[in-house]
Design a protein around this motif. Structure first.
Motif, short mmCIF file in Angstrom:
data_model
loop_
_atom_site.label_atom_id
_atom_site.label_comp_id
_atom_site.label_asym_id
_atom_site.label_seq_id
_atom_site.Cartn_x
_atom_site.Cartn_y
_atom_site.Cartn_z
N MET A 1 0.85 -1.19 0.00
CA MET A 1 0.00 0.00 0.00
C MET A 1 0.88 1.24 0.00
SD MET A 1 -3.15 1.08 2.55
CE MET A 1 -2.15 1.33 4.02
N SER A 2 0.53 2.22 -0.83
CA SER A 2 1.28 3.48 -0.90
C SER A 2 0.39 4.63 -0.46
CB SER A 2 1.80 3.72 -2.32
OG SER A 2 0.73 3.75 -3.24
N GLU A 3 1.01 5.70 0.06
CA GLU A 3 0.26 6.83 0.59
C GLU A 3 0.40 8.03 -0.33
OE1 GLU A 3 0.25 9.61 4.61
OE2 GLU A 3 0.92 7.50 4.72
N HIS A 4 -0.71 8.70 -0.62
CA HIS A 4 -0.70 9.85 -1.52
C HIS A 4 -1.65 10.91 -0.99
CE1 HIS A 4 1.43 7.58 -4.68
NE2 HIS A 4 0.68 6.56 -4.28
N GLY A 5 -1.41 12.15 -1.40
CA GLY A 5 -2.31 13.24 -1.07
C GLY A 5 -3.49 13.26 -2.04
N LEU A 6 -4.54 13.95 -1.65
CA LEU A 6 -5.75 14.00 -2.47
C LEU A 6 -5.50 14.64 -3.83
CD1 LEU A 6 -8.62 14.95 0.03
CD2 LEU A 6 -8.51 12.90 -1.40
N TYR A 7 -4.51 15.53 -3.89
CA TYR A 7 -4.29 16.28 -5.13
C TYR A 7 -2.93 15.96 -5.76
CZ TYR A 7 -8.13 18.73 -2.90
OH TYR A 7 -9.31 19.02 -2.29
N ASP A 8 -2.48 14.70 -5.58
CA ASP A 8 -1.20 14.28 -6.14
C ASP A 8 -1.28 13.91 -7.61
OD1 ASP A 8 -0.03 14.72 -3.75
OD2 ASP A 8 0.34 12.62 -3.24
N ASN A 9 -2.47 13.99 -8.20
CA ASN A 9 -2.67 13.73 -9.62
C ASN A 9 -2.23 12.32 -10.02
OD1 ASN A 9 -3.61 14.48 -12.16
ND2 ASN A 9 -1.57 15.16 -12.83
N ILE A 10 -2.57 11.35 -9.21
CA ILE A 10 -2.29 9.96 -9.57
C ILE A 10 -3.56 9.31 -10.10
CG2 ILE A 10 -0.49 9.76 -7.81
CD1 ILE A 10 -2.57 8.06 -6.21
N LYS A 11 -3.38 8.27 -10.90
CA LYS A 11 -4.52 7.54 -11.44
C LYS A 11 -4.82 6.33 -10.56
CE LYS A 11 -3.91 8.92 -16.27
NZ LYS A 11 -3.74 8.47 -17.68
#
Length: 684
Positions: A1-11
């Motif tokens: 599992m990886s952690e990202h911000g809401l607006y990191d523009n990942i798909k």
């Protein structure tokens, strides 16, 4: 599992599924149902052991086999459900989580042997719903002949039962799924697999739609599913299945297992909710044409002029539209709507603060009180009181009577949002007194308002059963008894018979208000047909010489005798007509009679949860099912309709019973009554 911000523009894709068993207990063997309900499956997430449900396990296995590199957001894995603070913050961001995803993957559970055939049947219905005549007009939806013309089987065919079981997989009962399939930005209204362009069974991994609905190895086209639901609702098939097909058996079977759908009317509301998902989608984001502009839709749907943002009205609408959808946690009956409200707030006024903020540390009662209080203070109106659940349906009886128990399956509101094109509501009982003068006392437990008593409930009618497909003789007899005590000319100049039928349907049809005059003859035909049907049933049993009504109807007979117009039908008068029918023509006669019964019932069935009452000053009204003699009818400042309240003789306060329709008092007429005056009233 990886952690990202809401607006990191990942798909990434977001999974929409049900935590417990994917199917209802009556659709699979009991051992399997219990297994999926109780057992957990251990997985490793970043070297940490996590127990998940078997249905989620099945979904992950299917999806990983199809696409090993799929980036997937799953609530049970990505949210620490044991941390109330994290759970609250994630729920507050749920609108953005689903709004920013590339696609939503809907997992219905593993397939059944007949799933592929059922999906093909959905495609057939979706295609048939668009069938046109030679002039390019959509063919009539209603009736067995119309179904046959579209190539659809009779209501008793097994395909319909299989279809019902698919629609009543547990996913279709979850309230959370509404925002999960509504908020994704990439989901275009009207997009996806077009009917006739490709088979309805699509291999997993081929992204034909931004919403992928998967049942085992079978993918269902989302647009076709909605087209099918829309046809079942618009064609009246949901009622036909309940009356002459498999729906009654299906619903009773579900009721035995304690499922939350127990009546034909609730079943209809489920399909209405599905049918509205397209509109909700457009309300959130709009479309390229002016007719789909979200502000235009809100104007038409909620009586809001020029797209004025009013979350209190929207919340009430969502509550009524989605009241049959299920939440395991009763707190989510409120919180599951916040994402939709937040998205619409951003469309209208992005600078306005959120309507509410989720906080799972609060109790259910605190959350429900906060929601109702917030609506009252924000709007200054009493619309929220119209969605109050019947006291007998409440799961949290300690709530103040003016606070809705959102966990209860309330009945539909008398208030029809957006019936008039010009953006006004159809009822305005407190005319000129748009806003309430409200205050709270006793720690927020007591709601103080201003109103005026317009009558005492003197007599009540018979409540009808949800399970019947026609009104009973007991219902008609109790109604006639009330009407007989009214003056021959009603307060507004109408005959008492006309006031009677207009009151029964709250003076509105499915499409118009006030009800057109031709509804009067339809009502009389309904009564006449009811008499005939009862008589024909007895004739069919045998001896014509001893035909009598199954129950004496002295009040109906007396009302017919006293009817100055001479149009009110008499049961005795129909006996002679029926006796002249030959045995060989009984079936044909009964079929013709049923059409007349069904015609008026189509309009009155919406209000079967209401009960007819008469006040001491001979006003006729429709109120909550548990309205009782001795209750009072009040007009409240800031309300569109009158309310039934129950006095507490010990402290002078009142319990709110619910909204009402009072014939001749829905447009400010009460303010012209002799002795009318406003006074204080406290609801506890």
């Amino acid at each position: 599992m990886s952690e990202h911000g809401l607006y990191d523009n990942i798909k990434y894709s977001a999974l929409s599924y049900t935590w417990g068993p994917p199917e209802s207990p009556d659709a699979c063997d009991s051992q399997k149902y219990q297994q999926y309900k109780d057992q957990r499956y251990d997985i490793f997430v970043n070297d940490t052991l996590l127990a998940i449900g078997l249905n989620l396990r099945d979904a992950l296995i299917r999806l990983r086999r199809s696409d090993p590199d799929l980036a997937l957001w799953v609530d049970a894995i990505c949210i620490n459900q044991n941390d109330l603070s994290e759970r609250s913050s994630q729920v507050n961001a749920m609108g953005e989580i689903y709004g920013n995803c590339t696609q939503v993957i809907v997992w219905l559970g593993e397939e059944q042997p007949d799933t592929r055939d059922t999906v093909d049947f959905i495609q057939t219905i979706a295609h048939a719903s668009k069938a046109q005549d030679e002039d390019g007009k959509i063919l009539d939806w209603r009736g067995s002949e119309a179904r046959a013309a579209r190539g659809l089987p009779p209501a008793t065919a097994d395909q319909w039962e299989a279809l019902l079981f698919l629609y009543y997989r547990r996913w279709f009962e979850r309230l959370w799924v509404v925002q999960e399939v509504t908020l994704p930005k990439n989901t275009t209204a009207g997009s996806g697999l077009r009917i006739g362009s490709s088979p309805s069974i699509i291999p997993i991994g081929q992204h034909y739609e931004d919403i992928r609905m998967i049942c085992g190895s079978v993918t269902i086209a989302w647009e076709e599913l909605l087209d099918c639901a829309n046809y079942l609702l618009g064609s009246g098939m949901v009622h036909t299945l309940g009356i002459g097909g498999n729906l009654g058996k299906f619903l009773k079977c579900k009721a035995e297992f304690g499922m939350n759908l127990q009546s034909v009317s609730e079943f209809v509301m489920k399909f209405q909710s599905l049918s509205e998902l397209r509109s909700l989608r457009v309300m959130c984001y709009g479309a390229s044409t002016s007719t789909h502009d979200p502000k235009t839709i809100w104007h038409r749907a909620f009586g809001l002029k020029h797209g004025v943002y009013d979350p209190s009205v929207q919340f009430c609408y969502f509550r009524m539209l989605l009241r049959h959808w299920y939440c395991a946690d009763p707190k989510d009956k409120v919180y599951a709507l916040l994402g939709l409200l937040d998205r619409i707030r951003y469309t209208f006024n992005p600078n306005e603060l959120p309507f509410m903020v989720a906080d799972y540390a609060k109790t259910v009662e605190e959350i429900y009180r906060e929601a109702t209080t917030t609506i009252l203070l924000h709007s200054g109106r009493l619309d929220v009181l119209q969605i109050i659940s019947d006291p007998s349906l409440r799961n949290y009886p300690d709530l103040p009577s003016w606070v809705d128990d959102y966990s209860a399956i309330s009945e539909s509101s008398i208030l029809k949002f957006g019936l008039k094109e010009e953006g006004t509501f159809i009822f305005d009982a407190a005319k000129g007194h748009v806003y309430a003068s409200l205050a709270f006392c006793d720690g927020g437990e007591i709601l103080q308002l201003h109103g005026s008593r317009i009558g005492h409930v003197d007599e009540i009618g018979e409540a009808n059963s949800h399970w019947v497909s026609e009104l009973s003789d007991l219902f008609w007899e109790a109604s006639a008894k009330l009407v007989l005590k009214c003056d021959e000319t009603y307060i507004n100049g109408q005959s008492r018979v006309e006031a009677w039928w207009r009151t029964l349907i709250t003076d509105q049809t499915i499409t118009s208000y006030p009800a057109p005059a031709w509804m009067g003859p339809l009502f009389l035909n309904h009564l006449r047909a009811f008499f005939k049907k009862s008589i024909l049933r007895q004739i069919a049993k045998g001896d014509r010489t001893q035909v009598i009504m199954s129950r004496n109807l002295p009040y109906v007979e007396k009302l017919a005798q006293l009817d100055a117009t001479g149009q009110m039908p008499s049961a005795r008068g129909e006996v002679e007509n029926c006796l002249e029918i030959e045995d060989c023509s009984l079936d044909e006669a009964a079929s013709e009679v049923w059409k007349n019964v069904e015609a008026f019932y189509e309009n009155i069935k919406i209000f079967l949860h209401l009960r007819l009452f008469r006040t001491g000053n001979n006003l006729l009204g429709m109120g909550p099912r548990n309205v009782a003699e001795g209750d009072e009818v009040w007009l409240l400042q800031g309300a569109r309709v009158p309310f039934v309240v129950r006095p507490n003789l010990e402290n002078g306060r009142y319990q709110l019973i619910g909204q009402s329709y009072v014939h001749g008092m829905m447009h400010g007429e009460a303010l012209e009554m002799e002795g009318f005056k406003w006074s204080g009233i406290e609801l506890e």
